[in-house]
Design a protein around this motif. Structure first.
Motif, short mmCIF file in Angstrom:
data_model
loop_
_atom_site.label_atom_id
_atom_site.label_comp_id
_atom_site.label_asym_id
_atom_site.label_seq_id
_atom_site.Cartn_x
_atom_site.Cartn_y
_atom_site.Cartn_z
N ASP A 62 0.82 -1.22 0.00
CA ASP A 62 0.00 0.00 0.00
C ASP A 62 0.85 1.26 0.00
O ASP A 62 0.30 2.38 0.02
CB ASP A 62 -0.91 0.01 1.24
CG ASP A 62 -1.89 -1.15 1.25
OD1 ASP A 62 -2.26 -1.59 0.15
OD2 ASP A 62 -2.26 -1.61 2.35
N GLU A 63 2.17 1.13 0.01
CA GLU A 63 3.05 2.30 0.06
C GLU A 63 3.06 3.04 -1.27
O GLU A 63 2.77 2.46 -2.32
CB GLU A 63 4.47 1.88 0.44
CG GLU A 63 4.62 1.36 1.86
CD GLU A 63 4.25 -0.10 1.97
OE1 GLU A 63 4.24 -0.63 3.10
OE2 GLU A 63 3.97 -0.72 0.93
N THR A 64 3.41 4.30 -1.21
CA THR A 64 3.56 5.13 -2.40
C THR A 64 5.03 5.51 -2.57
O THR A 64 5.83 5.37 -1.64
CB THR A 64 2.71 6.41 -2.29
OG1 THR A 64 3.12 7.15 -1.13
CG2 THR A 64 1.23 6.06 -2.16
N GLU A 65 5.36 5.99 -3.73
CA GLU A 65 6.74 6.39 -3.99
C GLU A 65 7.09 7.65 -3.18
O GLU A 65 6.23 8.49 -2.91
CB GLU A 65 6.95 6.64 -5.47
CG GLU A 65 6.85 5.37 -6.31
CD GLU A 65 7.01 5.65 -7.79
OE1 GLU A 65 6.72 6.81 -8.18
OE2 GLU A 65 7.41 4.75 -8.54
N THR A 66 8.34 7.75 -2.83
CA THR A 66 8.80 8.89 -2.04
C THR A 66 8.83 10.15 -2.90
O THR A 66 9.33 10.12 -4.03
CB THR A 66 10.19 8.61 -1.46
OG1 THR A 66 10.14 7.44 -0.65
CG2 THR A 66 10.68 9.77 -0.61
N VAL A 67 8.32 11.24 -2.35
CA VAL A 67 8.30 12.51 -3.07
C VAL A 67 8.98 13.56 -2.20
O VAL A 67 9.15 13.38 -0.99
CB VAL A 67 6.85 12.95 -3.39
CG1 VAL A 67 6.21 11.99 -4.36
CG2 VAL A 67 6.02 13.05 -2.12
N LYS A 136 11.56 8.31 -11.47
CA LYS A 136 12.36 9.12 -12.37
C LYS A 136 11.47 10.11 -13.11
O LYS A 136 10.47 9.74 -13.72
CB LYS A 136 13.09 8.23 -13.37
CG LYS A 136 14.07 8.99 -14.26
CD LYS A 136 14.82 8.03 -15.17
CE LYS A 136 15.82 8.78 -16.05
NZ LYS A 136 16.56 7.86 -16.95
N ALA A 137 11.84 11.38 -13.02
CA ALA A 137 11.03 12.43 -13.62
C ALA A 137 11.26 12.49 -15.12
O ALA A 137 12.35 12.18 -15.63
CB ALA A 137 11.36 13.78 -13.00
N THR A 138 10.25 12.93 -15.85
CA THR A 138 10.37 13.11 -17.29
C THR A 138 10.98 14.47 -17.60
O THR A 138 11.09 15.34 -16.73
CB THR A 138 8.99 12.99 -17.96
OG1 THR A 138 8.14 14.04 -17.45
CG2 THR A 138 8.34 11.65 -17.63
#
Length: 236
Positions: A62-67, A136-138
């Motif tokens: 249920d975790e989300t990616e770190t921001v 990874k950002a676009t």
């Protein structure tokens, strides 16, 4: 006469009618599950320690990616403040104590540097529901981020210029007021001296030069009182 000790609703009130009823089997199952989870966690911690690694709570899915954090922490607001901490509430870093408290991890840190390092740690990321990995950002997201930061920097510059201009204007007003006050005092002094001079001239005009004006011969009178009548020359 018979006494009726029943309830107001027409039936006798028992000792347990108003007490909350608990499902003992349900709570026993929860306690057994908690003990099993704690046992597995202790085993995982021991295995990680033997392997020379640091233990982290396993992912649940249920975790989300770190921001990145979108808010800054202003520690300067805490300078000069005090916090009441109950006795025995914290032992070491565990629990709420005197310092910077992390509610998600139930840990207290003595200085802001340790607290910030903790918020960036994997332990805190897992406790707050993040995987610890960053997406990874676009290229488009990077450009948008650069534009946002540039606009923010320009806004800060404009704010600083306005603030500096306002401070200079306020300082100029204060200096003008100070100069005006000095001119007013100097003008009052000159007018007072001129009035005294005119009064002295008027008195001498009316009564002649032999009239002693108050304060005119104070120095001569003082010398006479001390016995100095004059300083003659010894030369003949």
């Amino acid at each position: 006469m018979s006494s009726n000790k029943g309830s107001a609703y027409g039936k006798p009130a028992g000792d347990t009618d108003f007490r909350k009823k608990y499902d003992l089997d349900e709570y026993a199952a929860k306690a057994a599950k908690r003990e099993e989870d704690e046992k597995e966690e202790r085993k995982a911690r021991y295995e990680a320690k033997i392997a020379g690694k640091k233990y982290y709570k396993p992912l649940t899915g249920d975790e989300t990616e770190t921001v990145a954090r979108n808010a800054t922490q202003d520690f300067s607001k805490l300078v000069g403040t005090s916090t009441l901490v109950p006795a025995g509430s914290g032992v070491g870093k565990k629990g709420r104590g005197a310092g910077f408290y992390c509610e998600a991890c139930d840990l207290t840190f003595k200085d802001n540097k340790q607290f910030v390092e903790h918020t960036n740690s994997m332990q805190h990321q897992r406790a707050t529901g993040h995987t610890g990995s960053v997406r990874k950002a676009t290229a488009e997201e990077v450009r948008q981020r650069i534009d946002t930061l540039w606009e923010r920097m320009q806004a800060n510059k404009r704010e600083n210029v306005v603030s500096l201009k306002e401070r200079l204007e306020v300082r100029k007003e204060e200096e003008d007021k100070e100069r005006e006050e000095k001119r007013r005092k100097r003008k009052e002094l000159e007018e007072r001296k001129r009035a005294e001079k005119e009064k002295e001239l008027k008195i001498k005009t009316e009564y002649g030069d032999d009239v002693r004006v108050e304060g005119e011969h104070d120095e001569e009178d003082m010398m006479a009182a001390l016995g100095f009548t004059g300083f003659g020359s010894s030369k003949k």
